[in-house]
Motif scaffolding. Structure first.
Motif, PDB file in Angstrom:
ATOM      1  N   GLU A 325      -3.448 -88.113 -15.925  1.00 11.56           N
ATOM      2  CA  GLU A 325      -2.611 -88.044 -17.135  1.00 11.56           C
ATOM      3  C   GLU A 325      -1.359 -86.740 -17.401  1.00 11.56           C
ATOM      4  N   LEU A 328       1.074 -90.869 -15.792  1.00 10.85           N
ATOM      5  CA  LEU A 328       0.554 -91.254 -16.482  1.00 10.85           C
ATOM      6  C   LEU A 328       2.060 -90.317 -17.512  1.00 10.85           C
ATOM      7  N   TYR A 329       1.760 -89.522 -17.554  1.00 10.72           N
ATOM      8  CA  TYR A 329       3.235 -88.586 -18.613  1.00 10.72           C
ATOM      9  C   TYR A 329       4.163 -88.923 -17.931  1.00 10.72           C
ATOM     10  N   GLN A 330       4.102 -88.715 -16.802  1.00 11.18           N
ATOM     11  CA  GLN A 330       5.576 -88.917 -16.123  1.00 11.18           C
ATOM     12  C   GLN A 330       6.263 -89.990 -15.993  1.00 11.18           C
ATOM     13  N   ARG A 331       5.067 -90.400 -15.371  1.00  8.53           N
ATOM     14  CA  ARG A 331       5.923 -92.207 -15.644  1.00  8.53           C
ATOM     15  C   ARG A 331       6.448 -92.772 -16.803  1.00  8.53           C
ATOM     16  N   GLU A 332       5.916 -92.521 -17.784  1.00 10.97           N
ATOM     17  CA  GLU A 332       6.464 -92.253 -19.224  1.00 10.97           C
ATOM     18  C   GLU A 332       7.446 -91.997 -19.187  1.00 10.97           C
ATOM     19  N   LYS A 333       7.326 -90.931 -18.436  1.00 11.61           N
ATOM     20  CA  LYS A 333       9.256 -89.729 -19.139  1.00 11.61           C
ATOM     21  C   LYS A 333      10.011 -90.824 -18.557  1.00 11.61           C
ATOM     22  N   ALA A 335      10.263 -93.475 -17.224  1.00 11.93           N
ATOM     23  CA  ALA A 335      10.613 -95.043 -18.370  1.00 11.93           C
ATOM     24  C   ALA A 335      11.600 -94.663 -19.447  1.00 11.93           C
ATOM     25  N   GLU A 336      10.680 -93.371 -20.053  1.00  7.10           N
ATOM     26  CA  GLU A 336      11.839 -93.181 -21.399  1.00  7.10           C
ATOM     27  C   GLU A 336      13.092 -92.661 -21.057  1.00  7.10           C
ATOM     28  N   LYS A 339      15.483 -96.103 -20.158  1.00  4.70           N
ATOM     29  CA  LYS A 339      15.880 -96.314 -21.269  1.00  4.70           C
ATOM     30  C   LYS A 339      16.645 -95.624 -21.997  1.00  4.70           C
TER      31      LYS A 339
END
Length: 479
Positions: A325, A328-333, A335-336, A339
């Protein structure tokens, strides 16, 4: 971490892996879980409930309720854990909750009964209050362990029970006075009757006593002689019976001694046999005990190992899940963030382009407006000079100070030189100093100044004055 509650407490656990809440006496508290411990012991709540009967007579009802969680019902424990357990049982919140329920039910019940019914039916009234309050407390998981309704008390200003007690006291006092008078009457009459009967009976008893005493004296002497004879016969009979009893006793003693010896031998053998049987049972029980102990030890070790391995597996799984998690959270952040950076750059570029476009647009609009204003000004100026383009040009040059600038530049250019200076004169204007002649002198002065200026400009720059202002003379002329 491992937590254990005391005998009168429960653990309430919430968090990861638990849908609602979990009640337990002992449990492992995993990361991501939280717990509280609440006490199950009941608490005494003392109230003075002010109620009103159906006759609209107010009164005070002192009551003591012993209330606590319902320990034999799991749904009730869940309700208590959710609604009450986070508060102290002696806090004002819980006390006001319980007091509100008790007061509400007591007032509703008292309003349907008369004061006499409430006073005489205290037991039924208490039972009704107990049942109705318990029905309301069920929704909070609470149980009334004991309810004690004390004696009813008057409300200040409404002394119903005081007056009722005074009435009863006066009635009892009056009845006592009547009873005392009636008793005194019966006592005096009975006393006189008893005195007369006593005297009569005493005389009669004295006469009968004398007759009876004489008769009994003769009978006593005859009985004494008869008793002496019977005692002598009885003594002889008793001596014979004693001798026979002694012989029989000796015989029985011998038999009893024999039976006692046999019984002792049998008892010794029976004791030895029973001792052997008991020893066998003891050894058998010891063997079973050791077997059960070994089984319990092996089972306990196996259970502990199993629980430990399960907890280790759960902990490993939890760590892996948290690591996954986190990644995943680091990658999502990330990517965000990328972006957001791209959107910010795009927005910045768009704002710069919009600013440049707006500046260019405003600059063009300003140029257009300036051109339009200048065109309108030129058209108006051209109309003012009668359409003469050269006059309009010369006016604009004079108005903008161009001639002065040219003169200044030429002066700077010829500074230190010895330029040729021509002096022009048109002669004096004839006439006096009247109003019209004075005005003409001013105009003449202006015109006297223009030819040398134009000539100087022509010599320095080669420019000629406009035709409407005149022409310069040839170079050989002096005027």
């Amino acid at each position: 971490m491992y937590r254990v509650a005391s005998p009168s407490e429960y653990l309430v656990i919430t968090g990861i892996g638990i849908d609602d809440i979990k009640l337990a006496k002992k449990a492992w508290i995993l990361p991501g879980q939280s717990y509280i411990i609440f006490d199950m012991s009941p608490v005494n709540y003392t109230f003075e409930v002010q109620a009103m009967s159906s006759e609209k007579l107010p009164f005070m009802l002192p009551a003591v309720f012993t209330i606590g969680p319902r320990i034999d019902d799991t749904p009730s424990l869940h309700k208590y854990a959710k609604l009450i357990s986070r508060h102290d049982k002696l806090s004002s919140h819980v006390k006001e909750l319980v007091q509100g329920i008790i007061e509400g039910e007591t007032r509703v019940l008292a309003a349907s009964m008369t004061m006499e019914e409430v006073f005489k039916g205290t037991k039924e009234f208490k039972q009704e209050v107990f049942e109705k309050v318990q029905l309301e407390l069920n929704q909070f998981g609470l149980l009334i362990y004991n309810a004690n309704v004390k004696q009813l008390v008057d409300v200040p200003g409404h002394e119903y029970f005081s007056y009722l007690g005074q009435k009863t006291q006066m009635e009892a006092a009056n009845q006592a006075k009547v009873d005392v008078a009636e008793a005194r009457k019966k006592g005096e009459i009975g006393s006189k009757e008893r005195e007369g009967l006593t005297l009569q009976n005493a005389a009669k008893i004295d006469a009968e006593t004398k007759i009876y005493a004489t008769k009994r004296e003769g009978e006593g002497k005859m009985a004494e002689i008869k008793v002496k004879a019977e005692v002598k016969v009885y003594e002889n009979v008793r001596e014979a019976e004693v001798a026979e009893a002694n012989a029989e006793l000796a015989k029985k003693k011998a038999g009893w001694a024999k039976e006692a010896q046999v019984a002792e031998v049998e008892a010794a053998k029976a004791v030895a046999l029973r001792d052997a049987e008991l020893q066998t049972q003891v050894e058998r029980m010891n063997a079973l005990t050791r077997t059960e102990k070994l089984k319990a030890e092996f089972l306990s070790k196996a259970s502990v190992e199993y629980e430990t391995k399960v907890q280790e597996a759960n902990w490993d799984l939890y760590n892996k899940q948290k690591a996954a998690e986190a990644i995943l959270y680091q990658r999502e952040k990330e990517a965000e963030a990328q972006k957001a950076i791209a959107e910010a750059e795009f927005y910045s570029r768009q704002q710069v382009a919009d600013g440049e476009f707006y500046a260019k647009k405003k600059e063009a609009e300003g140029l257009i407006a300036l051109g339009q204003a200048q065109g309108a000004y030129l058209r108006n100026l051209l109309d003012a000079v009668g359409g003469n383009y050269a006059a309009m040009r010369d006016f604009m040059m004079i108005n903008s100070g161009m001639f002065q600038e040219i003169a200044k530049i030429n002066a700077e250019a010829v500074r230190g030189l010895q330029p040729k200076i021509s002096i022009w004169t048109n002669g004096a204007v004839e006439g006096g100093d009247g109003g019209s002649n004075g005005a003409m002198k001013e105009v003449a002065g202006v015109y006297k100044m223009l030819p040398p200026l134009f000539k100087t400009v022509h010599e320095q720059t080669g420019m000629l004055p406009p035709a409407w202002m005149g022409t310069l003379p040839n170079s050989g002329s002096n005027n």
